[in-house]
Scaffold this motif. Structure first.
Motif, short mmCIF file in Angstrom:
data_model
loop_
_atom_site.label_atom_id
_atom_site.label_comp_id
_atom_site.label_asym_id
_atom_site.label_seq_id
_atom_site.Cartn_x
_atom_site.Cartn_y
_atom_site.Cartn_z
N ARG A 85 10.53 -5.72 5.88
CA ARG A 85 9.91 -6.14 7.14
C ARG A 85 8.72 -7.06 6.90
O ARG A 85 8.59 -8.12 7.52
CB ARG A 85 9.44 -4.91 7.93
N ALA A 86 7.85 -6.65 5.96
CA ALA A 86 6.64 -7.44 5.69
C ALA A 86 7.00 -8.81 5.12
O ALA A 86 6.39 -9.82 5.49
CB ALA A 86 5.73 -6.67 4.75
N MET A 87 7.97 -8.86 4.22
CA MET A 87 8.36 -10.13 3.63
C MET A 87 8.98 -11.06 4.67
O MET A 87 8.73 -12.27 4.67
CB MET A 87 9.33 -9.92 2.47
N GLN A 88 9.78 -10.51 5.57
CA GLN A 88 10.36 -11.34 6.63
C GLN A 88 9.26 -11.93 7.50
O GLN A 88 9.27 -13.13 7.82
CB GLN A 88 11.32 -10.51 7.49
N GLY A 90 0.81 -1.20 0.00
CA GLY A 90 0.00 0.00 0.00
C GLY A 90 0.85 1.26 0.00
O GLY A 90 2.07 1.21 -0.13
N GLU A 91 0.19 2.37 0.18
CA GLU A 91 0.89 3.65 0.23
C GLU A 91 1.56 3.83 1.59
O GLU A 91 0.99 3.45 2.62
CB GLU A 91 -0.08 4.80 -0.02
N GLU A 112 -2.12 5.75 8.92
CA GLU A 112 -2.13 6.46 7.64
C GLU A 112 -2.49 5.56 6.46
O GLU A 112 -2.58 6.03 5.34
CB GLU A 112 -0.76 7.10 7.39
N PHE A 113 -2.66 4.26 6.71
CA PHE A 113 -2.93 3.35 5.60
C PHE A 113 -4.29 3.65 4.98
O PHE A 113 -5.32 3.63 5.66
CB PHE A 113 -2.89 1.89 6.09
N ILE A 162 0.39 -6.73 4.96
CA ILE A 162 0.50 -5.42 4.34
C ILE A 162 1.92 -4.89 4.49
O ILE A 162 2.51 -4.94 5.57
CB ILE A 162 -0.48 -4.42 4.97
N ALA A 163 2.47 -4.37 3.39
CA ALA A 163 3.69 -3.56 3.43
C ALA A 163 3.25 -2.11 3.25
O ALA A 163 2.56 -1.78 2.28
CB ALA A 163 4.66 -3.97 2.32
#
Length: 215
Positions: free
Chosen positions: A197-200, A151-152, A164-165, A188-189
């Motif tokens: 971080r999200a992939m880990q 996302g943004e 803020e997402f 969510i990234a």
């Protein structure tokens, strides 16, 4: 288990964002806790394949199938992913075609008892059949499809990423239309800067559940 990672290189992803995907994936695979989880059951290795995708005729292998059965094997995958140069990208977002391509790759690992597709994306399918139509095929009867939704990023330093997402519609789309299987999930990234971080986190959840029996 067999794990296919599908990286978005459609028109919405610029060069720096794509580099953050590759570097983020390399960082995640190289993390000590991810390595430990992957290598925790040497008799049942994790097989990994990675490809980039965009439009219907754009799927290119980044990492062909490799058994991550040692630190050396993980090192090989990390180096290959880090050194990869993006191919000419299409502009469309053919999520369903990417999922079909991943399904064909998984046919090469029929002996694996857990087969998972991990698709990253920052937009909705806009060409070809819908993912839900694809999942009607027998190929996907026993497959799991998880999603990393990019996302943004936060609009201000004073707010947390969660506050803020704003891409709730995109997140709901992936949860409703893209993930597949009883144990499937989305993460969510918050922008590509948050991809590592999200992939880990995602890899830990994927490799520890089937290998160690933990949710």
């Amino acid at each position: 288990m067999a794990l296919v990672l599908a990286l978005d290189v459609s028109g919405s992803v610029d060069e720096s964002e794509y580099a953050m995907q590759l570097n983020g994936l390399s960082y995640a695979l190289n993390a000590a806790e991810v390595r430990a989880a992957i290598l925790s059951n040497p008799d049942n290795p994790v097989y990994l394949s990675v490809f980039e995708w965009s439009s219907q005729n754009h799927q290119f292998l980044i990492q062909p199938w490799i058994a991550l059965d040692s630190h050396d094997a993980i090192d090989v995958a990390v180096r290959r992913i880090s050194a990869y140069q993006k191919k000419r990208a299409g502009l469309k977002t053919a999520l369903s075609t990417a999922i079909l391509f991943a399904g064909e790759l998984l046919k090469q690992k029929e002996h694996c008892w857990q087969k998972t597709i991990d698709v990253s994306g920052d937009g909705k399918n806009n060409i070809g059949p819908s993912p839900r139509q694809v999942y009607e095929l027998d190929t996907f009867r026993d497959l799991t499809v998880n999603a990393l939704v990019v996302g943004e990023p936060a609009a201000s330093d004073s707010a947390t990423a969660e506050e803020e997402f704003t891409d709730l519609d995109l997140m709901n789309y992936f949860a409703r239309e893209v993930i597949h299987g009883s144990a499937a999930f989305t993460l969510i990234a918050y922008g590509y800067e948050d991809y590592a971080r999200a992939m880990q986190q995602k890899l830990m959840k994927e490799v520890t559940f089937p290998v160690l029996g933990l949710r």
